[in-house]
Each structure stands twice: as structure tokens, then as C-alpha cells.
Design a protein around this motif. Structure first.
Motif, PDB file in Angstrom:
ATOM      1  N   GLU A 444      -9.189  -1.771  18.324  1.00  0.00           N
ATOM      2  CA  GLU A 444      -8.616  -0.430  18.481  1.00  0.00           C
ATOM      3  C   GLU A 444      -7.093  -0.560  18.464  1.00  0.00           C
ATOM      4  N   PRO A 445      -6.354   0.563  18.324  1.00  0.00           N
ATOM      5  CA  PRO A 445      -4.905   0.463  18.353  1.00  0.00           C
ATOM      6  C   PRO A 445      -4.406   0.126  19.772  1.00  0.00           C
ATOM      7  N   PRO A 446      -3.150  -0.216  19.963  1.00  0.00           N
ATOM      8  CA  PRO A 446      -2.090  -0.325  18.959  1.00  0.00           C
ATOM      9  C   PRO A 446      -2.120  -1.630  18.162  1.00  0.00           C
ATOM     10  N   VAL A 447      -1.712  -1.515  16.896  1.00  0.00           N
ATOM     11  CA  VAL A 447      -1.687  -2.683  16.010  1.00  0.00           C
ATOM     12  C   VAL A 447      -0.293  -2.833  15.404  1.00  0.00           C
ATOM     13  N   LEU A 448       0.158  -4.071  15.304  1.00  0.00           N
ATOM     14  CA  LEU A 448       1.460  -4.364  14.677  1.00  0.00           C
ATOM     15  C   LEU A 448       1.211  -5.076  13.358  1.00  0.00           C
ATOM     16  N   ILE A 449       1.852  -4.606  12.297  1.00  0.00           N
ATOM     17  CA  ILE A 449       1.700  -5.298  11.003  1.00  0.00           C
ATOM     18  C   ILE A 449       3.065  -5.839  10.594  1.00  0.00           C
ATOM     19  N   PHE A 450       3.106  -7.135  10.255  1.00  0.00           N
ATOM     20  CA  PHE A 450       4.367  -7.739   9.823  1.00  0.00           C
ATOM     21  C   PHE A 450       4.354  -8.058   8.335  1.00  0.00           C
ATOM     22  N   ALA A 451       5.493  -7.819   7.684  1.00  0.00           N
ATOM     23  CA  ALA A 451       5.661  -8.266   6.295  1.00  0.00           C
ATOM     24  C   ALA A 451       7.089  -8.789   6.158  1.00  0.00           C
ATOM     25  N   GLU A 452       7.270  -9.786   5.256  1.00  0.00           N
ATOM     26  CA  GLU A 452       8.594 -10.398   5.093  1.00  0.00           C
ATOM     27  C   GLU A 452       9.615  -9.418   4.515  1.00  0.00           C
ATOM     28  N   LYS A 453       9.172  -8.678   3.459  1.00  0.00           N
ATOM     29  CA  LYS A 453      10.151  -7.881   2.706  1.00  0.00           C
ATOM     30  C   LYS A 453      10.140  -6.415   3.112  1.00  0.00           C
ATOM     31  N   LYS A 454      11.337  -5.820   3.052  1.00  0.00           N
ATOM     32  CA  LYS A 454      11.463  -4.398   3.400  1.00  0.00           C
ATOM     33  C   LYS A 454      10.591  -3.549   2.476  1.00  0.00           C
ATOM     34  N   GLN A 455      10.583  -3.896   1.164  1.00  0.00           N
ATOM     35  CA  GLN A 455       9.801  -3.092   0.206  1.00  0.00           C
ATOM     36  C   GLN A 455       8.324  -3.111   0.577  1.00  0.00           C
ATOM     37  N   ILE A 474       9.581   0.030  10.757  1.00  0.00           N
ATOM     38  CA  ILE A 474      11.003  -0.305  10.955  1.00  0.00           C
ATOM     39  C   ILE A 474      11.376  -1.538  10.131  1.00  0.00           C
ATOM     40  N   HIS A 475      12.601  -1.514   9.631  1.00  0.00           N
ATOM     41  CA  HIS A 475      13.200  -2.711   9.024  1.00  0.00           C
ATOM     42  C   HIS A 475      14.704  -2.522   8.985  1.00  0.00           C
ATOM     43  N   GLY A 476      15.414  -3.589   8.619  1.00  0.00           N
ATOM     44  CA  GLY A 476      16.877  -3.567   8.658  1.00  0.00           C
ATOM     45  C   GLY A 476      17.518  -2.529   7.753  1.00  0.00           C
ATOM     46  N   GLY A 477      16.769  -1.995   6.773  1.00  0.00           N
ATOM     47  CA  GLY A 477      17.357  -1.031   5.845  1.00  0.00           C
ATOM     48  C   GLY A 477      17.305   0.399   6.362  1.00  0.00           C
ATOM     49  N   LYS A 478      16.608   0.616   7.455  1.00  0.00           N
ATOM     50  CA  LYS A 478      16.493   1.992   7.976  1.00  0.00           C
ATOM     51  C   LYS A 478      17.608   2.249   8.984  1.00  0.00           C
ATOM     52  N   ASP A 479      18.016   3.512   9.131  1.00  0.00           N
ATOM     53  CA  ASP A 479      19.111   3.735  10.081  1.00  0.00           C
ATOM     54  C   ASP A 479      18.597   3.636  11.513  1.00  0.00           C
ATOM     55  N   HIS A 515      -3.744  -6.179  18.315  1.00  0.00           N
ATOM     56  CA  HIS A 515      -3.925  -6.950  17.094  1.00  0.00           C
ATOM     57  C   HIS A 515      -2.590  -7.059  16.355  1.00  0.00           C
ATOM     58  N   VAL A 516      -2.232  -8.284  15.959  1.00  0.00           N
ATOM     59  CA  VAL A 516      -1.058  -8.459  15.096  1.00  0.00           C
ATOM     60  C   VAL A 516      -1.584  -8.886  13.730  1.00  0.00           C
ATOM     61  N   ILE A 517      -1.179  -8.182  12.685  1.00  0.00           N
ATOM     62  CA  ILE A 517      -1.611  -8.582  11.335  1.00  0.00           C
ATOM     63  C   ILE A 517      -0.398  -9.094  10.567  1.00  0.00           C
ATOM     64  N   ASN A 518      -0.481 -10.324  10.114  1.00  0.00           N
ATOM     65  CA  ASN A 518       0.573 -10.851   9.244  1.00  0.00           C
ATOM     66  C   ASN A 518       0.149 -10.585   7.810  1.00  0.00           C
ATOM     67  N   TYR A 519       0.757  -9.577   7.221  1.00  0.00           N
ATOM     68  CA  TYR A 519       0.431  -9.227   5.835  1.00  0.00           C
ATOM     69  C   TYR A 519       0.809 -10.390   4.925  1.00  0.00           C
ATOM     70  N   ASP A 520       1.798 -11.156   5.366  1.00  0.00           N
ATOM     71  CA  ASP A 520       2.115 -12.417   4.680  1.00  0.00           C
ATOM     72  C   ASP A 520       2.473 -13.454   5.724  1.00  0.00           C
ATOM     73  N   MET A 521       2.461 -14.694   5.295  1.00  0.00           N
ATOM     74  CA  MET A 521       2.816 -15.790   6.200  1.00  0.00           C
ATOM     75  C   MET A 521       4.337 -15.926   6.147  1.00  0.00           C
ATOM     76  N   PRO A 522       5.032 -15.873   7.298  1.00  0.00           N
ATOM     77  CA  PRO A 522       6.487 -16.045   7.233  1.00  0.00           C
ATOM     78  C   PRO A 522       6.853 -17.436   6.731  1.00  0.00           C
ATOM     79  N   GLY A 523       8.055 -17.579   6.182  1.00  0.00           N
ATOM     80  CA  GLY A 523       8.472 -18.848   5.602  1.00  0.00           C
ATOM     81  C   GLY A 523       8.725 -19.906   6.659  1.00  0.00           C
ATOM     82  N   ASP A 524       8.657 -19.534   7.894  1.00  0.00           N
ATOM     83  CA  ASP A 524       9.073 -20.375   8.990  1.00  0.00           C
ATOM     84  C   ASP A 524       7.996 -20.322  10.074  1.00  0.00           C
TER      85      ASP A 524
END
Ligand code: AMP
Length: 634
Positions: A444-455, A474-479, A515-524
Motif C-alpha cells: 500500500e502507499p506511500p511509495v517512493l520511486i527513484f530514477a537517475e535522470k530528471k527526464q 521532485i528533481h533539481g530542475g523544478k523550482d 516501498h522504495v522502487i529503484n526504476y534504475d540502479m544508481p551508478g554508485d
């Protein structure tokens, strides 16, 4: 003989075994019948065998010179290895030593050879670590220039209650062992089991209770007495273990002490400065400080002023607040530098400095900024560094900025929290977005999804909105306004899913993320540990799902594999099948895994991060040379 049963000791052994004694002595082909062979015959057979091996070695050499095959390395390696074995066996034969003794002797020799290979590897690693060790200490240029060095920790008015001081050292050690608290340093303050014995006022203890915090966590048991006694500290504890209070509570108490003895006037302060790598983390820490300061104020204590200095919000508003005088400032490096340079704030009365997620900050390229910030301090300060991941390389170099530091470590630096169930799934690149919807159904929620790129964050966000999922991003490109609104809505459970880049991976404490979902594996791998650490916080359980596919570098997959093994998680078959030559050196010496980046799947001798850094340095040196040459031509 099946291939998998073959020995890996090289070609000689294969040849040797092919000439099996069975065929020499014309034994029956019936495998079930093994007749007795007298010792005399066995010795004879062995002698014949040795002669054959010798013949084989010399005939191979002849064959090679006849065919003109001149792979010198292979030839000498094969030939000399074979000759070595023959000589050794010959010697034993002459001295009439039993087969068992021969076997033992060979085993010993092999172990010795293995040991010297390990020694060689460790020496090589030591050299490498030395060569990449920061030549510049983490000190301000002005401090270095003036040769300022402090030898004694700052003095505070706090000391543990007498009954704690009178407890024998062994009992303190037993308490540390019970809670798996590892400490390093001189004269380490005693661990304390209750907030009351740490002498916090009643109003603070009640405010803690309201947050269901009744008993210190292990990092708090040892960390709070160390900080309250004025010691510099490196605090390493897994994500969600209660690190924040270790630096927040003492700075509130010190500020209160200051205010009670001599109230802060206009333009004065801050007395304590906390630097965080992201705006969201800074805001969260600031809100925690506000909460406890208000609790103090409601109990009739003087009001303490905290301020938040982060990018994306009006600098003027922040400056107005600072002008009234502040006790505690929470800041991100960029905005802080800006305000220092514009002389909107000064650090001459600042005596308490915290770098939260310190290694991440240095990794993110804020090292020079941190040095510059140090140069604004006048006089000695208490310095505290905190993180869940802190590779040896950063610990060593950070120590130069600390005075007689205490290192408090709960769990291995970089280890994942044991309360997170880590699931890794192989998902093809093009199938990821659809698979995400299924994965969301796991909890059930809340769920966090991570992705490397803003796009990618934007694409996932849009897709989820289309599918009717209550999501924010949220990402660094948003105000900043949009970022703050998204985080606030997610915190208030008005939204079920937060999609984010790594800006949300460090230190953020959302209640009960399922639940944390890594949409991609971070480079680190360190970023992976921080990301999944948003769930399974403070004793609660959580799940982390990570999508991987063949686009991911092998070295990061190996780090992931060994992190899963360490945390006793189920290994998916494709990670289990992943094997590397470098894995045989993984558990050498005191340091597990890589001393440079903390990854468990490789050693420093083949660290991709170090290699990338060296390449970057090399290319910038090349560029400088090129530019310098260009200038000279002019
Ligand atoms: P932190 O690692 O500082 O981000 O804290 C993680 C979470 O644990 C926060 O929600 C804290 O409120 C909570 N917490 C911190 N210390 C304790 C404690 N001693 N007992 C229970 N919860 C705690």
C-alpha cells in the motif's frame, strides 16, 4: 572426465591425469572392482609416470621450436611449472616420503604461495590508497597558512552524572557490545542508556515522548554523550537510525546555555551551523530544531531562533531573520557561500559545525566550498561529521579537520539497513514503465520511486498521472516552491507516490514509507544504500525493489550482489551467476570491499569510481597543459 571436474592448476596436471595409472598397469575396465596393488608396484608406476611427464615437457618444447611457436610467456610458464612439479615429485620419491606426507607438504606450499599473493594485493592496495589520499587536509587555507592546530576538544559545561562515571569501564564496554556500537578514539565518553541521565530538561523529554521517542537508539546512546562533552565526532550509522537527534539536541542545549548567560543581540550568531547536501534535508532538519525549540519556549525557557538558508527561496527574507540574531543555522553549501561572500552573515561566534551526509557532500563536489566555509570560522569549533556511508578514504582525510575525534559506528559504514527487504528484478529497458504499475501493487502507499535522470522522473510522473495514480515529483530542475509543495503533500499523505531523483535519497525522513522502487540502479552503491534507506526506518519494515538489466555495469552489479549477501537477502539467479576474478580478494585485511568507494563487490585496485576520477583528473591536466601551451604561443 567431465569438464567441470577438471583441475584448474594448469595444463600439466591435465596431462598428468590423462596418463592414468589404470592404463599403465593394465587393470580391468570394470570400475567397481579396485584390486590391491602392492607398494612396490605403485612406486614403480609412479616412477614411470614421472618419466612420461618429463618426456612430455621436453617433447612439447621440441614441438614448439619445430613449429616456430614462440609464445614465450606461455611456454616458459607451462614448461617451468611442469618441470617444477617433476623436480618436487622426484625429490620426494628419492627420500621415500609417504603419499600422505607429500600431499600435506604440497598443500602447505600452496597455502604459503596463496598468502604471499594476498600480501602482495594488500601492499598494492595500501600504495594505491596512499596515492589517492587527499594531499590537502580538509582545513581552511587560512587555518593551514597560519599553522593553527588545536589539540584539546572544546570544553562544555556538561558532564555525565556521577553514578555513570563511577561504573567500571568493562560495563560500558559490555553495553557497547550489546548494542553493537563500535568506537574509536582517545578517552571515549561513557555511553548512556536514558535521555534523563543525559540531563535533558523535562520539556525536551516530553517533546521526545510525543514523537514516540522514549529511549535512545544505539547511535544516540554513544553519540549524544560524546557531542555533549564537546568532542569532535564521526558518526556512522545505518539510514533511519536516529542520527539527526545526535547533533540537533546538543546544539539546542548549547544555544540555550549561551542565551541564558548572555542573550544573543542583533546581527549576532549563528552559534551552531548545520550543512546538508540537499534543500529538502535542510528543511527537514530545520523543522525538527523548530519543534524542540518551541517545546522549550512553551516551558518558559528563552526563545531560541533558528534559520534556514537554502537556494530557491528569497535571500532577503533569510537576511532579515538573521539580522535579528540567530542561534542555529541550517544551510545548503551554495546559499551559505553566497551569503558569506556578500557578508550577510559571519561565522565569528560559530562554535559548532555539523556536516550531515558528509561523504555525499564531498562526493557531490562541495569539498572546496566546505574548505572556504571553514575559513570563515574564528577560533576553535566542535566539528561533527555524519553519514550512513563513509568510506575509509573520506574518514581519513576528514580527520584532518577534527580534534581528537571519536568515531562512533553502528554497523558497517555503507551497510544497508537490515529492516529493508531488498528485491532485485531483471526488467528489460522498454518494459520498465509498464512493469512499474505491477510493482506498485506490491504494497500500500506511500511509495517512493527513484530514477537517475530528471527526464525519467518527469516521464514516470506523467505516466502515473495518466493511469490515475496520485503522484508528485521532485528533481533539481523544478523550482523550489514546486519541490516544497510536492514534499509537503506527500508528507501529509495527500499523495501516494513521490517520484524523485537522488535529491530525495539522502537523509529525508518520511513517515512509514512502505516501498522504495529503484526504476534504475544508481551508478554508485552508496546512493543505492541511501535510496533504499528511505524505508525500513527506526525498526519498521520496508521493501525495496530495484530494476536492473544488461545495461548496468558489471562492477555495480557485483557491489549489489555482495551487499545483498551481507544483508542476508535472496540473490536472484542472474546475480548469483555473476562471477568475477576480483571476487577472490574481497575479504582481505580489516577493510571489507573497496577502501575508496566502500563497494563490497570489488577492491580498490579495480574501483570504477577511482578510475573515473583519475581519468577526469588526467584529462583536466591534459587540458591545462594544452591551454598553458596556447597562452605561451601568444
Ligand atoms: P534519522 O535517522 O535521524 O533520520 O531518524 C529516523 C526516524 O527515527 C525519525 O522519524 C525519528 O523521529 C525516529 N527516531 C529517532 N530517534 C529515535 C528513538 N530513540 N526512538 C524512536 N524513534 C526515533
Amino acid at each position: 572426465m567431465s569438464h567441470s571436474n577438471q583441475s584448474t592448476d594448469g595444463p600439466v596436471v591435465k596431462r598428468y591425469r590423462r596418463e592414468s595409472p589404470k592404463s599403465e598397469s593394465n587393470q580391468s575396465d570394470d570400475d567397481s572392482y579396485v584390486p590391491y596393488v602392492p607398494v612396490k608396484h605403485r612406486q614403480k608406476a609412479m616412477h614411470q609416470q614421472l618419466t612420461r611427464v618429463r618426456d612430455l615437457v621436453s617433447s612439447t618444447d621440441e614441438e614448439r621450436s619445430r613449429t616456430g611457436f614462440d609464445d614465450h610467456e606461455n611456454r616458459t610458464a607451462d614448461g617451468s611449472k611442469a618441470a617444477e612439479v617433476v623436480d618436487e615429485l622426484d625429490e620426494w620419491r628419492k627420500s621415500n616420503v609417504s603419499l600422505l606426507d607429500q600431499h600435506n607438504e604440497l598443500k602447505k606450499k600452496f597455502e604459503l604461495k596463496k598468502e604471499s599473493a594476498i600480501e602482495k594485493q594488500l601492499k598494492e592496495e595500501e600504495k594505491l590508497l596512499e596515492s589517492v589520499a587527499e594531499k590537502k587536509a580538509l582545513m581552511a587555507v587560512s587555518e593551514l597558512a597560519k599553522g593553527i592546530q588545536y589539540f584539546d576538544p572544546i570544553k562544555t559545561g556538561w558532564q555525565p552524572p556521577r553514578h555513570i562515571r563511577e561504573i567500571p569501564k568493562e560495563k560500558h564496554e559490555a553495553l557497547r557490545q550489546k548494542y553493537r556500537i563500535l568506537v574509536e578514539g582517545e578517552d571515549i565518553p561513557e555511553p548512556i542508556k536514558t535521555f534523563k541521565e543525559m540531563k535533558f530538561p523535562k520539556s525536551i523529554i516530553n517533546a521526545l515522548k510525543k514523537k514516540k521517542i522514549t529511549k535512545p537508539s544505539p547511535i544516540q546512546m554513544q553519540g549524544l554523550p560524546a557531542v555533549l562533552s564537546g568532542r569532535d565526532m564521526i558518526g556512522i550509522a545505518f539510514t533511519g537510525s536516529g542520527k539527526t537527534l545526535v547533533f540537533v539536541m546538543p546544539v539546542i542545549m548549547f544555544s540555550l546555555e549561551q542565551e541564558l548567560s548572555l542573550p544573543f543581540i542583533k546581527d549576532e550568531g549563528p552559534y551552531g551551523l548545520i550543512i546538508c547536501p540537499s534543500r529538502e534535508l535542510a528543511k527537514q532538519t530545520y523543522e525538527i530544531i523548530q519543534y524542540y525549540c518551541e517545546a522549550l519556549m512553551h516551558s518558559g525557557m528563552p526563545s531560541l531562533r533558528a534559520c534556514l538558508c537554502i537556494g530557491g527561496v528569497s535571500i532577503k527574507e533569510q537576511a532579515d531573520l538573521i539580522r535579528r540574531g540567530v542561534h542555529i543555522m541550517v544551510a545548503t553549501p551554495g546559499r551559505l557561500m553566497d551569503m558569506l561572500e556578500k557578508k550577510m552573515i559571519g561565522l565569528h561566534v560559530c562554535r559548532y559545525l555539523v556536516l550531515d551526509e558528509a561523504d555525499r557532500m564531498i562526493d557531490m563536489g562541495f569539498e572546496e566550498d566546505v574548505r572556504t566555509i571553514f575559513s570563515y570560522f574564528k577560533g576553535q569549533r566542535q566539528t561533527l561529521l555524519f553519514s550512513a556511508t563513509m568510506p575509509k578514504k573520506i574518514q581519513n582525510f576528514a580527520r584532518s579537520a577534527l580534534v581528537k575525534p571519536v568515531t562512533v559506528n553502528v554497523g558497517r559504514a555503507g551497510a544497508a539497513s537490515k529492516d529493508v527487504e531488498q528485491q532485485v528484478e531483471y526488467v528489460k529497458q522498454e518494459a520498465k514503465i509498464v512493469h512499474l504499475l505491477d510493482t506498485l501493487q506490491k504494497t500500500e502507499p506511500p511509495v517512493l520511486i527513484f530514477a537517475e535522470k530528471k527526464q525519467d522522473v518527469d516521464a514516470i510522473h506523467e505516466y502515473l498521472l495518466l493511469k490515475g495514480v496520485e503522484a508528485v515529483a521532485i528533481h533539481g530542475g523544478k523550482d523550489q516552491e514546486e519541490r516544497s509543495r510536492a514534499v509537503a503533500e506527500f508528507r501529509r499523505s495527500e499523495k501516494d507516490v513521490l517520484v524523485a531523483t537522488d535529491v530525495a535519497s539522502k537523509g529525508l525522513d518520511f513517515q512509514e514509507i512502505k516501498h522504495v522502487i529503484n526504476y534504475d540502479m544508481p551508478g554508485d552503491i552508496e546512493d543505492y544504500v541511501h535510496r533504499i534507506g528511505r524505508t525500513g526506518r527506526y525498526g519498521r519494515q520496508g521493501i525495496a525493489t530495484t530494476f536492473i538489466n544488461k545495461s548496468i555495469e558489471e562492477s555495480i552489479l557485483l557491489d549489489l550482489k555482495h551487499l545483498l549477501i551481507e544483508a542476508k537477502q535472496i540473490l536472484p539467479p542472474f546475480l548469483e551467476a555473476l562471477q568475477s576474478e576480483s571476487e577472490k580478494y574481497l575479504d582481505l585485511g580489516d577493510e571489507r570491499g573497496c577502501a575508496y568507494c566502500g563497494g563490497l563487490g570489488h577492491r580498490i585496485t579495480n574501483c570504477p569510481k577511482l578510475e573515473a576520477m583519475q581519468n577526469k583528473q588526467a584529462s583536466s591536466v591534459g587540458r591545462k597543459d594544452y591551454l598553458a601551451a596556447g597562452t605561451a604561443d601568444w
